[in-house]
Motif scaffolding. Sequence first.
Motif, short mmCIF file in Angstrom:
data_model
loop_
_atom_site.label_atom_id
_atom_site.label_comp_id
_atom_site.label_asym_id
_atom_site.label_seq_id
_atom_site.Cartn_x
_atom_site.Cartn_y
_atom_site.Cartn_z
N SER A 151 13.51 -3.42 -5.29
CA SER A 151 13.46 -2.22 -6.13
C SER A 151 12.03 -1.70 -6.28
N LEU A 152 11.10 -2.60 -6.54
CA LEU A 152 9.70 -2.21 -6.70
C LEU A 152 9.14 -1.61 -5.40
N LEU A 153 9.40 -2.29 -4.32
CA LEU A 153 8.93 -1.84 -3.00
C LEU A 153 9.53 -0.48 -2.65
N THR A 154 10.82 -0.32 -2.86
CA THR A 154 11.50 0.93 -2.56
C THR A 154 10.93 2.07 -3.39
N TYR A 155 10.70 1.80 -4.66
CA TYR A 155 10.14 2.82 -5.54
C TYR A 155 8.78 3.29 -5.03
N VAL A 156 7.89 2.34 -4.75
CA VAL A 156 6.55 2.69 -4.29
C VAL A 156 6.61 3.41 -2.95
N LYS A 186 9.02 5.33 -1.75
CA LYS A 186 9.48 6.71 -1.95
C LYS A 186 8.41 7.55 -2.65
N LYS A 187 7.76 6.97 -3.63
CA LYS A 187 6.78 7.70 -4.43
C LYS A 187 5.52 8.04 -3.61
N THR A 188 5.14 7.15 -2.69
CA THR A 188 3.91 7.36 -1.92
C THR A 188 4.18 7.88 -0.51
N ASP A 189 5.44 7.90 -0.12
CA ASP A 189 5.84 8.30 1.24
C ASP A 189 5.21 7.39 2.31
N VAL A 190 5.10 6.10 1.96
CA VAL A 190 4.60 5.08 2.89
C VAL A 190 5.77 4.18 3.26
N ASN A 191 5.98 3.97 4.54
CA ASN A 191 7.06 3.13 5.04
C ASN A 191 7.01 1.74 4.40
N PRO A 192 8.17 1.19 3.97
CA PRO A 192 8.18 -0.15 3.36
C PRO A 192 7.56 -1.23 4.25
N GLU A 193 7.74 -1.13 5.56
CA GLU A 193 7.15 -2.12 6.46
C GLU A 193 5.62 -2.10 6.39
N ILE A 194 5.05 -0.92 6.29
CA ILE A 194 3.59 -0.81 6.18
C ILE A 194 3.13 -1.37 4.84
N LEU A 195 3.85 -1.06 3.76
CA LEU A 195 3.51 -1.62 2.45
C LEU A 195 3.58 -3.14 2.47
N LEU A 196 4.63 -3.69 3.07
CA LEU A 196 4.78 -5.15 3.13
C LEU A 196 3.66 -5.80 3.93
N VAL A 199 1.85 1.62 -11.56
CA VAL A 199 2.48 0.37 -11.99
C VAL A 199 3.40 0.65 -13.17
N ASP A 200 2.91 1.40 -14.16
CA ASP A 200 3.73 1.72 -15.33
C ASP A 200 4.98 2.50 -14.94
N GLU A 201 4.83 3.50 -14.09
CA GLU A 201 5.97 4.29 -13.62
C GLU A 201 6.98 3.41 -12.88
N MET A 202 6.45 2.56 -12.01
CA MET A 202 7.29 1.69 -11.19
C MET A 202 8.13 0.78 -12.09
N ILE A 203 7.50 0.12 -13.03
CA ILE A 203 8.21 -0.81 -13.91
C ILE A 203 9.20 -0.07 -14.80
N THR A 204 8.80 1.08 -15.30
CA THR A 204 9.67 1.87 -16.17
C THR A 204 10.89 2.40 -15.45
N ILE A 246 -0.34 -3.01 -6.16
CA ILE A 246 -0.04 -1.60 -6.45
C ILE A 246 -1.11 -1.02 -7.37
N GLU A 247 -1.53 -1.78 -8.36
CA GLU A 247 -2.57 -1.28 -9.27
C GLU A 247 -3.87 -0.99 -8.50
N LEU A 248 -4.27 -1.89 -7.64
CA LEU A 248 -5.49 -1.71 -6.87
C LEU A 248 -5.41 -0.50 -5.95
N ASN A 249 -4.26 -0.30 -5.32
CA ASN A 249 -4.12 0.77 -4.33
C ASN A 249 -3.64 2.11 -4.89
#
Length: 179
Positions: free
Chosen positions: A50-55, A57-67, A22-27, A13-16
Amino acid sequence: MKGFIFTNFIDFIELNHGLEMVDEMITNCNLPSKGIYSSFSSYEFDELVSLLTYVSKKTDVNPEILLEKFGIFVFPYLIGKHSYIIDQYDNPLDLIGGIENHIHIEVKKLYNDVDLPTFRLVEKNEKKLSIIYSSSKGLSYFAIGLIKETLNHFNVKGTVTIDKSLDVEKSVKFNIELN
């Protein structure tokens, strides 16, 4: 779930998306671990969800694509840990088909409490491999990313598809075909 997945996810997440994400996600994820992970410790799978779902929603990228992208990202880490096994193979289909008999055996030696997926060989020839992936976690798109990066590691072109006709709970059939 082993902490190295979490530490690599944070790096991914930090790289991308940057350290601010990362800070927002953890917080904002209200994590029992407070987002403090050690590679060798174990954490609840729900934290990754939780982390995946947050990212997502925040980036509007499908969880399957993120995974899938995360699987590609984490591949070099896994190769580094198990290069002595990987070096025994000269093609990706043999490596993928041998995950249960080689890599997972070694992982279980290191982490006796690990909950690994299983890969059951269905069909294999020099151009095609079909396996049934079963997991209590349902991270099939993470596995696809790892498989795709395995093909890249061997400098081989191919496709990875999910056969949706398989009707087995928490399992999917992957078909890998080399071009």
